[in-house]
Design a protein around this motif. Structure first.
Motif, PDB file in Angstrom:
ATOM      1  N   ALA A 241      43.452  20.703  54.984  1.00 20.97           N
ATOM      2  CA  ALA A 241      42.969  21.596  53.925  1.00 20.97           C
ATOM      3  C   ALA A 241      44.006  22.637  53.525  1.00 20.97           C
ATOM      4  N   TYR A 242      44.767  23.140  54.508  1.00 20.61           N
ATOM      5  CA  TYR A 242      45.609  24.310  54.238  1.00 20.61           C
ATOM      6  C   TYR A 242      47.054  23.915  53.942  1.00 20.61           C
ATOM      7  N   PRO A 243      47.530  24.239  52.732  1.00 20.64           N
ATOM      8  CA  PRO A 243      48.901  23.881  52.377  1.00 20.64           C
ATOM      9  C   PRO A 243      49.937  24.463  53.339  1.00 20.64           C
ATOM     10  N   ALA A 244      49.700  25.688  53.835  1.00 19.36           N
ATOM     11  CA  ALA A 244      50.698  26.310  54.723  1.00 19.36           C
ATOM     12  C   ALA A 244      50.826  25.507  56.018  1.00 19.36           C
TER      13      ALA A 244
ATOM     14  N   THR B 253      57.414  25.942  67.090  1.00 21.93           N
ATOM     15  CA  THR B 253      56.249  26.504  66.374  1.00 21.93           C
ATOM     16  C   THR B 253      55.588  27.599  67.206  1.00 21.93           C
ATOM     17  N   LEU B 254      55.531  27.376  68.512  1.00 18.88           N
ATOM     18  CA  LEU B 254      54.879  28.373  69.382  1.00 18.88           C
ATOM     19  C   LEU B 254      55.679  29.675  69.456  1.00 18.88           C
ATOM     20  N   ARG B 255      56.968  29.600  69.088  1.00 19.06           N
ATOM     21  CA  ARG B 255      57.790  30.824  69.071  1.00 19.06           C
ATOM     22  C   ARG B 255      57.798  31.478  67.692  1.00 19.06           C
ATOM     23  N   SER B 256      57.205  30.792  66.711  1.00 22.48           N
ATOM     24  CA  SER B 256      57.295  31.256  65.326  1.00 22.48           C
ATOM     25  C   SER B 256      56.544  32.583  65.129  1.00 22.48           C
ATOM     26  N   LEU B 257      57.107  33.453  64.331  1.00 25.55           N
ATOM     27  CA  LEU B 257      56.459  34.735  64.012  1.00 25.55           C
ATOM     28  C   LEU B 257      55.720  34.658  62.677  1.00 25.55           C
ATOM     29  N   GLU B 258      55.792  33.490  62.042  1.00 31.40           N
ATOM     30  CA  GLU B 258      55.182  33.329  60.720  1.00 31.40           C
ATOM     31  C   GLU B 258      53.650  33.475  60.791  1.00 31.40           C
ATOM     32  N   ARG B 259      53.072  33.960  59.711  1.00 32.93           N
ATOM     33  CA  ARG B 259      51.613  34.042  59.610  1.00 32.93           C
ATOM     34  C   ARG B 259      51.166  33.244  58.390  1.00 32.93           C
ATOM     35  N   VAL B 260      49.989  32.639  58.481  1.00 32.77           N
ATOM     36  CA  VAL B 260      49.454  31.952  57.299  1.00 32.77           C
ATOM     37  C   VAL B 260      48.220  32.706  56.818  1.00 32.77           C
ATOM     38  N   SER B 261      47.957  32.610  55.522  1.00 34.75           N
ATOM     39  CA  SER B 261      46.818  33.323  54.930  1.00 34.75           C
ATOM     40  C   SER B 261      45.653  32.366  54.727  1.00 34.75           C
ATOM     41  N   TRP B 262      44.462  32.813  55.073  1.00 34.53           N
ATOM     42  CA  TRP B 262      43.262  32.029  54.822  1.00 34.53           C
ATOM     43  C   TRP B 262      42.685  32.391  53.462  1.00 34.53           C
TER      44      TRP B 262
END
Ligand SMILES: C[S@@+](CC[C@H](N)C(=O)[O-])C[C@H]1O[C@@H](n2cnc3c(N)ncnc32)[C@H](O)[C@@H]1O
Length: 264
Positions: free
Chosen positions: A154-157, A80-89
């Motif tokens: 709270a956040y689905p992502a 996870t710490l290497r992940s480049l993914e972003r989540v939207s608020w």
């Protein structure tokens, strides 16, 4: 991240993600040993049990199987710490999953403390408020011989990332309920007799007192409640002072920034 993950006072919660990182600072270890001795001397069953949990934390003993399981969790955290993914608020801004994981997940030391607590308490139904990417849930779920852990987010992502964490760590006794605590806590509490809860979201004093009240009211006799960040702000310090004096609390203890309440 809504109201809650500490953006107001950002701080990375760990520098190292290896399992071998030290569990307790020497001063906290001494305080834990003293509290354990005191609780053991009280002769009250819940105080005894909490004392046993503190002794287990102080010894930091992990079986080879538990160590292997927690190494898998740390491997999932590193991914996870290497992940480049972003989540939207909700406001449309975005944040990287790696940053959120680094900021908000329990470090290996705090997570191992929770693992030991769950290992001694062996709840059948464990609850967590605040999933993030599922690291602390994983540490607690691994400790359960037959129980299951339900965690609220709270956040689905983030809930999706938590499920990834558990898949990578080969954990099949954890599940996440998505939605705000205001909407999910009451129906979740109504589902079972919860005998363990870790409260790690929305670190505001009045909200925390409310969660303790709600959980305690429907918890099974003898449940254990753990509260993270009891020194986070004035509200949390006041909330801790208040909840530890509740009449349904048989014994309490503090390990670093985590407060523990053993219910009657
Ligand atoms: C400190 S993080 C949890 C970290 C996690 N327990 C761990 O150590 O791996 C708090 C989490 O609670 C969630 N949260 C905060 N307030 C919430 C609320 N009112 N309802 C639902 N989730 C909330 C946040 O989105 C965040 O993911």
């Amino acid at each position: 991240m809504g109201t809650t993950t500490g953006r107001r006072r950002p701080r990375l919660r760990f520098a190292r993600v290896e399992l071998k990182a030290r569990l307790l600072l020497p001063s906290i270890r001494r305080s834990v040993a003293e509290q354990a001795r005191h609780l053991r001397s009280l002769g009250e069953p819940q105080a005894q049990r909490l004392g046993e949990a503190l002794e287990r934390i102080a010894s930091d003993h992990l079986s080879p199987d538990a160590r292997a399981a927690l190494e898998r969790v740390e491997a999932a955290r590193r991914a996870t710490l290497r992940s480049l993914e972003r989540v939207s608020w909700a406001d449309g801004s975005t944040e990287s999953v790696a940053w959120i994981c680094a900021l908000a997940s329990q470090p290996p030391s705090g997570a191992r403390l929770l693992h030991h607590l769950a290992a001694v308490w062996q709840p059948r139904q464990a609850l967590e408020l605040g999933t993030c990417v599922g690291v602390s849930a994983a540490y607690q779920a691994v400790a359960l011989r037959t129980g299951t852990l339900t965690t609220l987010e709270a956040y689905p992502a983030l809930a999706d990332r938590a499920e990834d964490t558990w898949r990578l760590a080969q954990i099949d006794n954890a599940r996440v309920v998505v939605g705000r605590f205001a909407d999910t806590l009451a129906p979740t509490l109504a589902e079972a007799a919860w005998d363990y809860a870790f409260i790690d979201g929305n670190h505001q004093g009045r909200a925390t007192e409310g969660y303790v009240e709600q959980v305690s009211r429907s918890a099974a006799p003898g449940a254990l409640l753990a509260l993270d960040d009891i020194d986070y702000n004035d509200g949390m310090r006041a909330a801790w002072d208040s909840v530890r004096q509740r009449p349904d609390v048989a014994a309490s203890a503090v390990v670093g920034k985590i407060g523990l309440l053993a219910l009657r």
